[in-house]
Enzyme design. Structure first.
Site, short mmCIF file in Angstrom:
data_model
loop_
_atom_site.label_atom_id
_atom_site.label_comp_id
_atom_site.label_asym_id
_atom_site.label_seq_id
_atom_site.Cartn_x
_atom_site.Cartn_y
_atom_site.Cartn_z
CG ASP A 68 -1.72 1.24 1.39
OD1 ASP A 68 -2.56 1.54 0.53
OD2 ASP A 68 -1.50 1.98 2.39
CD GLU A 140 -3.52 -1.81 -1.05
OE1 GLU A 140 -3.98 -0.68 -1.30
OE2 GLU A 140 -3.65 -2.37 0.07
#
Length: 252
Positions: A68, A140
Site C-alpha cells: 500500500d 497491494e
C-alpha cells in the site's frame, strides 16, 4: 484449504499445495511481467488470513501494508511528473482515485488474482475470491512482494505496467465525494454537510471507522473505512447515490 482450480483439486493429498504453487508460478508471473527470485514471497502474497495453519502462521497482511505504501509513493511520484499544472488538491483527488480499493480490485481482476488466492473453505464458499476488499488487499500484497524481491524500481515498473493509461494519460481531475456533496448542498442553498464520528473498531494496525454524514432536510447516511476520511467519503457517496446526484456505479 479452498482449492477451486480443477487441476489442483485433481491432485491427491500432500501434492496439492505443491501443484497449486507451481501452477500459480507458471501463469501469474507472466501476467505480472515479473519473475520472482523468491517464489515464497509470491505464495505469501496470495495467502488470505483465513488460510493460516499452525505450520505456516503467515498471511499477506504485512505485505499488503508494505505494498500500500509503495503504491502510494509510485502513484504520487508519477502524478507529480505527469500533471505539472495540477494544484495539490487536484493531485490529491487523482491520487485517491488511483489507489482506491475499487481501482486495486479492478487491477486484481485483470490479473485473475482471485483464482490464485489461498483461503479457507468457508471464505471461498462466501465468494471470497470475488470480494473487492480481498482483491484490493491481494493486489497491494503482490506489489509489496515485488518490492521485497526486486526493489523499488521493479515495483515501480510493475505498477506502471498494471495501471497503464490510468497513470500515463490522466483524464479530467475527479471530484471527491465530500466536495461533491458540499457543492450539491450549496446548490440547494443548504448548510454545509456535517460529519459525526460514530464508532471505531478493529485492532490498532487495521482500524475501521464509522462516520455519519448529515445534510439538513435529508436522511443521514453512515459509511465505514480504514480512516476517518475514507469513512466520511463513503457516507457522502451514499447520500449522493441515494439522492440521484451520482449514478449507482459510484457507490463504495
Amino acid at each position: 484449504m479452498a482449492l477451486r482450480d480443477p487441476l489442483v483439486a485433481a491432485v491427491p493429498g500432500d501434492r496439492i499445495e505443491q501443484v497449486a504453487e507451481l501452477k500459480g508460478q507458471n501463469t501469474l508471473p507472466g501476467r505480472l511481467g515479473y519473475e520472482f527470485a523468491d517464489a515464497g514471497l509470491l505464495r505469501l502474497a496470495l495467502t488470505h488470513p483465513s488460510a493460516q495453519t499452525a505450520s505456516s502462521g503467515a498471511d499477506y497482511q504485512r505485505l499488503e501494508f508494505l505494498g500500500d505504501r509503495v503504491l502510494g509513493l509510485v502513484v504520487a511520484e508519477s502524478l507529480y511528473n505527469t500533471c505539472p499544472q495540477d494544484s495539490e488538491g487536484a493531485l490529491a483527488r487523482r491520487y485517491n482515485e488511483l489507489v482506491h480499493r475499487d481501482t486495486c480490485a479492478a487491477i486484481a481482476r485483470s490479473l485473475d488474482l482471485g483464482s490464485h488466492v489461498r483461503m479457507s473453505e468457508a471464505e471461498a464458499a462466501s465468494g471470497g475470491a470475488e470480494k473487492a476488499a480481498i482483491l484490493a488487499d491481494v493486489c497491494e500484497s503482490v506489489i509489496g512482494a515485488v518490492f521485497l524481491d526486486g526493489g523499488y524500481d521493479a515495483a515501480r515498473d510493475l505498477i506502471h505496467r498494471l495501471w497503464g493509461q490510468r497513470l500515463s494519460e490522466p483524464g479530467p481531475v475527479p471530484i471527491d465525494p465530500k466536495t461533491a456533496l458540499q457543492e450539491w448542498a450549496q446548490g440547494m442553498k443548504l448548510p454545509l454537510p456535517e460529519y459525526n464520528d460514530v464508532a471505531r473498531t478493529g485492532p490498532d494496525h487495521a482500524p475501521q471507522f464509522t462516520v455519519e454524514a448529515r445534510v439538513s432536510g435529508y436522511e443521514p447516511a453512515r459509511g465505514t473505512g480504514s480512516s476517518k476520511r475514507a469513512a466520511q467519503e463513503a457516507a457522502a457517496t451514499k447520500i449522493l447515490v441515494r439522492e440521484g446526484v451520482w449514478p449507482e456505479s459510484k457507490r463504495e
